[in-house]
Each structure stands twice: as C-alpha cells, then as structure tokens.
Design a protein around this motif. Structure first.
Motif, mmCIF file in Angstrom:
data_model
loop_
_atom_site.group_PDB
_atom_site.id
_atom_site.type_symbol
_atom_site.label_atom_id
_atom_site.label_comp_id
_atom_site.label_asym_id
_atom_site.label_seq_id
_atom_site.Cartn_x
_atom_site.Cartn_y
_atom_site.Cartn_z
ATOM 1 N N ARG A 145 -29.714 33.233 85.486
ATOM 2 C CA ARG A 145 -29.373 33.187 84.060
ATOM 3 C C ARG A 145 -30.507 33.680 83.168
ATOM 4 O O ARG A 145 -30.298 33.948 81.989
ATOM 5 N N CYS A 146 -31.704 33.753 83.709
ATOM 6 C CA CYS A 146 -32.894 34.047 82.915
ATOM 7 C C CYS A 146 -32.927 35.509 82.478
ATOM 8 O O CYS A 146 -32.771 36.412 83.291
ATOM 9 N N ARG A 147 -33.152 35.713 81.195
ATOM 10 C CA ARG A 147 -33.275 37.072 80.683
ATOM 11 C C ARG A 147 -34.526 37.234 79.822
ATOM 12 O O ARG A 147 -34.747 38.275 79.236
ATOM 13 N N GLU A 148 -35.324 36.167 79.711
ATOM 14 C CA GLU A 148 -36.534 36.266 78.902
ATOM 15 C C GLU A 148 -37.725 36.660 79.774
ATOM 16 O O GLU A 148 -37.788 36.294 80.944
ATOM 17 N N PRO A 149 -38.646 37.435 79.223
ATOM 18 C CA PRO A 149 -39.815 37.838 80.011
ATOM 19 C C PRO A 149 -40.899 36.759 79.998
ATOM 20 O O PRO A 149 -41.025 35.997 79.040
ATOM 21 N N PHE A 150 -41.663 36.714 81.065
ATOM 22 C CA PHE A 150 -42.799 35.800 81.171
ATOM 23 C C PHE A 150 -44.042 36.609 81.505
ATOM 24 O O PHE A 150 -43.971 37.624 82.199
ATOM 25 N N ASP A 151 -45.179 36.142 81.018
ATOM 26 C CA ASP A 151 -46.460 36.803 81.282
ATOM 27 C C ASP A 151 -47.145 36.230 82.513
ATOM 28 O O ASP A 151 -47.963 36.895 83.137
ATOM 29 N N LEU A 152 -46.822 34.984 82.827
ATOM 30 C CA LEU A 152 -47.463 34.280 83.937
ATOM 31 C C LEU A 152 -46.429 33.365 84.590
ATOM 32 O O LEU A 152 -45.769 32.585 83.892
ATOM 33 N N ILE A 153 -46.279 33.490 85.909
ATOM 34 C CA ILE A 153 -45.321 32.656 86.645
ATOM 35 C C ILE A 153 -46.054 31.948 87.777
ATOM 36 O O ILE A 153 -46.796 32.575 88.538
ATOM 37 N N GLU A 202 -38.217 37.642 95.570
ATOM 38 C CA GLU A 202 -37.190 38.686 95.645
ATOM 39 C C GLU A 202 -36.370 38.727 94.355
ATOM 40 O O GLU A 202 -36.155 39.784 93.768
ATOM 41 N N ARG A 203 -35.932 37.562 93.897
ATOM 42 C CA ARG A 203 -35.104 37.492 92.692
ATOM 43 C C ARG A 203 -35.898 37.896 91.454
ATOM 44 O O ARG A 203 -35.399 38.618 90.593
ATOM 45 N N ILE A 204 -37.145 37.440 91.347
ATOM 46 C CA ILE A 204 -37.983 37.787 90.189
ATOM 47 C C ILE A 204 -38.186 39.297 90.114
ATOM 48 O O ILE A 204 -38.097 39.888 89.037
ATOM 49 N N GLN A 205 -38.440 39.928 91.250
ATOM 50 C CA GLN A 205 -38.623 41.375 91.260
ATOM 51 C C GLN A 205 -37.316 42.105 90.934
ATOM 52 O O GLN A 205 -37.325 43.129 90.255
ATOM 53 N N THR A 206 -36.201 41.572 91.401
ATOM 54 C CA THR A 206 -34.907 42.209 91.157
ATOM 55 C C THR A 206 -34.535 42.157 89.675
ATOM 56 O O THR A 206 -34.105 43.161 89.109
ATOM 57 N N ILE A 207 -34.685 40.995 89.057
ATOM 58 C CA ILE A 207 -34.317 40.886 87.642
ATOM 59 C C ILE A 207 -35.458 41.320 86.723
ATOM 60 O O ILE A 207 -35.249 41.500 85.534
ATOM 61 N N ASP A 208 -36.661 41.474 87.278
ATOM 62 C CA ASP A 208 -37.826 42.026 86.578
ATOM 63 C C ASP A 208 -38.111 41.300 85.265
ATOM 64 O O ASP A 208 -38.080 41.889 84.187
ATOM 65 N N ILE A 209 -38.429 40.003 85.369
ATOM 66 C CA ILE A 209 -38.705 39.192 84.180
ATOM 67 C C ILE A 209 -40.190 39.031 83.898
ATOM 68 O O ILE A 209 -40.572 38.246 83.037
ATOM 69 N N VAL A 210 -41.041 39.752 84.602
ATOM 70 C CA VAL A 210 -42.483 39.664 84.371
ATOM 71 C C VAL A 210 -42.885 40.799 83.434
ATOM 72 O O VAL A 210 -42.543 41.956 83.665
#
Length: 182
Positions: free
Chosen positions: A106-114, A130-138
C-alpha cells in the motif's frame, strides 16, 4: 535499552516481556548510527520491523523529521507508542500495526532511511528487500540498513541499489544499501 544521543539522549525505552522481540544491542545500534550519522537530519524514516521502536526513535532524536513504524504484534505497536510518548516524538511518528508486506504493497510515500531488522532466518529480510526495490520507495541517495545473524547472507541488490558496506559485531551483522541519486 536507551537513546544514545540527540534530543532524547539517555532516556530509557520500554521493552516487551518475552522473547518475541529481539531489540538491537546498544553496541550494534552505536555502530549503525556512527556509519549513517550524516544521513539522518531532516530525513523521513521507515522502521519496518519496529519491535520497541528504538531505531526509529534514535533517528528522531538525531534530527529525522518523521518516522513510520510497522510491526505485526499488537504488544510491540503498543510499546512503540509508549516509547514515542515518553521521548516526546509521538507528533513526528506514525505507528502501523500490521504485516510488513501488506504495508509495503500500500505504501507510495518515499523514505530516505529504512531500517530492516526482522527475525533472523525468517526470510522476511529478503522478501522486504525485494518488495522495496520493486516499488522503489527509497529516495535518491537513500539508505536501507539491514541486520541479521552471522549465518545469513545478504539479499542481492538490483540497480539503482547497491550494497555499500557490511559490518560484523560478533554474531550480528549489518549492511548498508544505498540507492543511486536520481
């Protein structure tokens, strides 16, 4: 368990009873924050396996503007809320009680640090990466900090992500992944 430095320096944080949550040791936390100390101020943070909230709270104490905490456990989410109230950072945080993959879907906001510190050997680290890279939220030049046991390997990054550095603290290992700037 305490906040190392910043606005909430020295404040003790509450931990849940039992063995379901494994807080990051002070030694490992100090090492992580030493390696990212210039990448925190003014940043948006995601503490995906929140536990006690100590990693996100440490980032807030050091000048991060906002932290979203996610944990499946109702008890852990409650502890995170208590620790945020105790340290005075509740207004700069959101606590989500739920599954990490559902949150990421559901996440669509970007983050600078995870921060990713799931149960060791669970496979959650690999799935989350895998999911973070796929949706590219960084965000560009953003960092993903991972922790695992010494017997585990690291997920392979895909461009624009790269494994920047690894650290070892006895049986605990950490890794920093960085996303290339846009």
């Amino acid at each position: 368990m305490r906040v190392i430095t910043g606005l909430a320096r020295g404040m003790r944080l509450r931990e849940p009873a039992g063995l379901d949550t494994r807080p990051t040791t002070d030694r490992v936390k100090e090492g992580i924050f030493s390696s990212i100390q210039f990448d925190i101020e003014g940043r948006r943070v995601l503490d995906l396996f929140g536990g006690t909230g100590q990693m996100g709270i440490e980032a807030l104490s050091r000048g991060a503007t906002h932290c979203t905490f996610v944990d499946l456990s109702k008890q852990a989410a409650g502890i995170i809320r208590e620790n945020l109230d105790h340290t005075g950072f509740a207004g700069q945080a959101a606590v989500i009680q739920g599954d990490y993959l559902s949150f990421l879907d559901r996440c669509r906001e970007p983050f600078d640090l995870i921060f990713l510190d799931p149960p060791y050997g669970s496979g959650f680290l690999e799935k989350a990466m895998e999911r973070i890279q796929t949706i590219d939220i960084v965000s560009g030049n953003g960092i993903i900090v991972c922790e695992n046991g010494s017997g585990s390997g690291w997920p392979e990054p895909r461009g624009p992500y790269r494994l920047q550095r690894e650290y070892r603290y006895g049986r605990i290992r950490t890794a920093l992944y960085r996303r290339a700037a846009d």
